[in-house]
Design an enzyme around this catalytic site. Structure first.
Site, short mmCIF file in Angstrom:
data_model
loop_
_atom_site.label_atom_id
_atom_site.label_comp_id
_atom_site.label_asym_id
_atom_site.label_seq_id
_atom_site.Cartn_x
_atom_site.Cartn_y
_atom_site.Cartn_z
N ARG A 1 0.74 14.82 13.57
CA ARG A 1 1.94 15.63 13.83
C ARG A 1 1.68 17.06 13.41
NH1 ARG A 1 3.20 11.23 11.07
NH2 ARG A 1 2.99 12.49 9.18
N GLU B 1 -9.25 4.00 -2.40
CA GLU B 1 -7.99 3.80 -3.12
C GLU B 1 -8.26 3.16 -4.48
OE1 GLU B 1 -4.81 1.90 -1.07
OE2 GLU B 1 -5.31 2.79 0.89
N HIS C 1 -4.06 13.79 1.06
CA HIS C 1 -4.34 12.89 2.18
C HIS C 1 -3.20 12.93 3.19
CE1 HIS C 1 -5.53 9.26 4.35
NE2 HIS C 1 -4.33 8.76 4.13
N ASP D 1 0.84 -1.19 0.00
CA ASP D 1 0.00 0.00 0.00
C ASP D 1 0.88 1.24 0.00
OD1 ASP D 1 -2.54 1.05 -0.17
OD2 ASP D 1 -2.70 1.37 1.99
N GLU E 1 -10.91 3.69 3.43
CA GLU E 1 -9.99 4.49 2.64
C GLU E 1 -10.27 4.24 1.17
OE1 GLU E 1 -6.18 5.54 5.41
OE2 GLU E 1 -5.88 3.87 4.05
N THR F 1 -4.90 6.35 0.03
CA THR F 1 -6.15 7.11 -0.05
C THR F 1 -6.03 8.27 -1.04
OG1 THR F 1 -6.40 6.62 2.28
CG2 THR F 1 -7.87 8.28 1.36
N GLN G 1 -4.65 2.10 15.09
CA GLN G 1 -3.51 2.61 14.33
C GLN G 1 -2.68 3.61 15.14
OE1 GLN G 1 -4.69 4.17 10.50
NE2 GLN G 1 -2.60 4.69 9.89
N ASP H 1 -9.29 0.21 1.79
CA ASP H 1 -8.33 -0.20 2.82
C ASP H 1 -8.91 0.18 4.19
OD1 ASP H 1 -5.94 -0.95 4.06
OD2 ASP H 1 -5.06 1.03 3.79
N TYR I 1 1.23 2.22 15.66
CA TYR I 1 1.94 2.42 14.38
C TYR I 1 3.39 2.85 14.52
CZ TYR I 1 2.25 7.53 13.88
OH TYR I 1 2.60 8.85 14.00
#
Lengths: 428, 428
Positions: B141, B200, B132, B125, B198, B358, B239, B232, B243
């Site tokens: 962040r 895609e 996105h 992916d 998502e 995405t 997550q 997805d 992650y």
């Protein structure tokens, strides 16, 4: 209680009519019986076999299996797999009535090609050594070596199945982007200058679970078939530049090397160990916690990394042992890794591979990668022939070895996992 | 020049003897001819077919293929694939001499099961939409929404192939660990409360490349077979906790949904578009750069997300369109994704799947996930029937749609990719 208790097939005094299996230092005594795929030069189809001493027994020729599909063997119910192990043990044992017939199904391993053990659908790599995670984390994030989730989550990610190669296959140094030089914005592009190995165990899935169905911790080991050595080659400079925010990608997927012989959890039954958790770490969440797992969930497997440089090879030097560690020092057990993987309903298929992540020990000299042993390249290793290494050079051969050894039991070996670094291809 | 130029099979005035294919709003006119796998209720083996209007033509019954192995069809050389497309076009065209024979190989799609299009070896992916990446990055962040590597590296990671399901299969809400409540250290454990989709595209690999061999950008499209829609599914709360540092894992691998019809790059030839790069972004490195890629490397495909809640379904309401975007707004082209994937020598096999990531557009209302449209759950969407959604609820059906439309050409549709959320299984 472990799904794989010891039984008559672990009797330490049982010997085989295959003489080489009885040598005390053999990786493959009668009590081991690991499965693998082999073929003769020129053959395209794989045979299924069991290693015994320096020989391989063809399972079809011995009349034990009517197919040569390792994934199907892995998927067989536990009782059937136990039956096969017992039949192999009895047939290969001294004075077995099968000796005459099976001798014709026996082939010297030397001269045969040993393959990747099965068709690997999905490959997941974990990060199960807190010692590795801490040392590496300190290099990437000095302010916070161990992230808060590490204590709770068996951290893992998906790897590339297509580029998993058999022990003995050379590995080409990858090309790619690396961090821009200081003060510039454009990345560098070229061969990796920080190529590394990672010392791991590979855990092969046996019985599958259906999509949407989690596997309880108490059942997890019945879904694990066996264990191999696994080298998750890593390009540290590619990794440092690409890995945020979605994890390693081209730094890893150029190749991973797996050893040919899958040592079953049954063979490892005498070598279970309690889970070692540093005192400052919390107990796992309930879905990852049980007394059995705590007391005997870990595997007591000694692991070694050896390096033979091109100069050593030319001089007939077998190589230097770079480190020794033990799989029992991992922060999570195989059962915990499998249960966590499925807790969200993710389906594991027979033959899927779970890498443990680099298995470093608690001492600095027990690092399972050059990144750790050379402190990120800052303290090159001094080799016995006068050479130095911070990272791997072209022509270097990395050899992983693993074995179980305890008083009162026969030594059980994992064999070796070997690969030699080829120079990078020149970009066109 | 694109590896897939327009030719006689794109002639916009060509009609089919299959009347439903000639409706102006059909996804599957004579000019499309997408491939898929289908079977009748009770059958276990898949047939290979081509969608034409509301029918499917069985490739074996029509005498066009002697096997039913989609991976083998995908691996066929470009000239052979072109020949098959031309034969299909001529045979399904009005006044074709094949009409009488092929009519017997034609089956109404309604009532057939449509599968995952092929056996997917590895699934990767990507993260190809800068819109996105920026919106999501801002939530995770705020101080640095777009990391420095984004401008240079087509960021990607490996996903789970085993849990890719066909359109129409329900998707069970995953259970797992999420971030500890404020002021506590122990994570929560339970069903995901932030389940998302998502939007895609799925890119299927045609011709493979050998391990160690990079694919030049100029050749990249010859290694791509075609395109599907791809959802997805993502558990945002899982997550956010799991992650770092190795990327998403259980937050994604519980299920991904793929649409059944693979629209070939040949069918998309009239819908190529120049690559859009924001002015503040640097030119790609040479290995990812060519004039052709810049001028026509992108795909002009309109993408839509629809949501039908359980209440809507009960009221006979087809659902709300949540967003519209265009694949041409991606930061990287399919060819760039494939070339980057192989630059380190990673081998792609026929049938491997590359998700684009995405595909959000530049405007806030063009977000390809609820995470974007609801500003991380802070601004719930108001639905047309009075309901609200921050994330998906049990019983929600997500439908992805895609189509190409340009003056002078027939509309080419991707069909739809559909899945309904089931409640989480109660942990034992």
């Amino acid at each position: 209680m472990s799904a794989y208790p010891t039984d008559s097939t672990h009797a330490p005094d049982a010997l085989s009519w295959v003489a080489s299996a009885n040598a005390p230092d053999s990786d493959f005594p009668l009590q081991n019986l690991p499965y693998g795929r082999w073929r003769r030069p020129g053959e395209t189809a794989w045979h299924l076999g069991v290693a015994i001493g320096d020989q391989v027994l063809d399972l079809a020729e011995a009349g034990l299996l009517a197919h040569a599909d390792m994934n199907r063997l892995m998927a067989a119910p536990l009782a059937e797999r136990r039956g096969l192990r017992l039949a192999l043990f009895e047939g290969l044992r001294e004075c077995s009535p099968q000796q005459a017939a099976w001798a014709r199904a026996l082939h010297p391993v030397a001269g045969l090609e040993l393959g990747v053990p099965c068709e690997i659908g999905d490959y997941t790599d974990f990060y199960a050594s807190i010692h590795h995670a801490t040392t590496v984390g300190r290099q990437f994030r000095p302010e916070q070596p161990l992230l808060p989730n590490y204590s709770w989550v068996p951290i893992g990610y998906h790897g590339r199945a297509s580029s998993i190669v058999a022990s003995g296959q050379p590995v080409r140094r990858p090309v790619g982007q690396t961090r821009p030089p200081e003060g510039q914005s454009q990345p560098r592009f070229g061969p990796s200058a920080r190529l590394d190995y990672e010392l791991e165990l590979g855990l092969f899935v046996g019985s599958p679970n259906a999509l949407g169905e989690a596997v309880d911790l108490a059942q997890a080991e019945t879904h694990l078939f066996g264990v191999t050595l696994f080298n998750d080659w890593s390009a540290r400079d590619l990794q440092a530049w690409e890995y945020q925010p979605l994890g390693p990608f081209l730094a890893k997927n150029f190749a991973s090397t797996v050893s040919p012989w899958v040592v079953t959890l049954e063979a490892l039954a005498p070598f279970r160990a309690p889970l070692q958790r540093p005192d400052n770490q919390p107990a796992p969440l309930p879905y990852l916690s049980s007394a059995d797992n705590q007391q005997q969930g870990a595997l007591d497997i000694v692991l070694e990394v050896w390096l033979q440089t091109a100069a050593m090879r030319a001089a007939g030097h077998a190589g230097d042992r770079l480190s020794t560690s033990n799989a029992a020092d991992a922060f999570w057990t195989p059962a915990q890794l499998l249960t966590h993987h499925t807790v969200n309903g993710c389906n594991l298929r027979s033959g899927d591979l779970l890498g443990t992540g680099t298995l470093s020990g608690p001492a600095p000299e027990q690092g399972g990668s050059l990144l750790e042993l050379s402190a990120g390249g800052k303290q090159p290793l001094q080799l016995s022939n006068g050479e130095q290494r911070s990272f791997l050079e072209d022509g270097d051969t990395v050899i992983l070895r693993g074995f179980c050894q305890r008083p009162g039991w026969r030594r059980i070996g994992l064999g070796e996992c070997r690969g030699t670094v080829l120079p990078a291809r020149t970009p066109r």
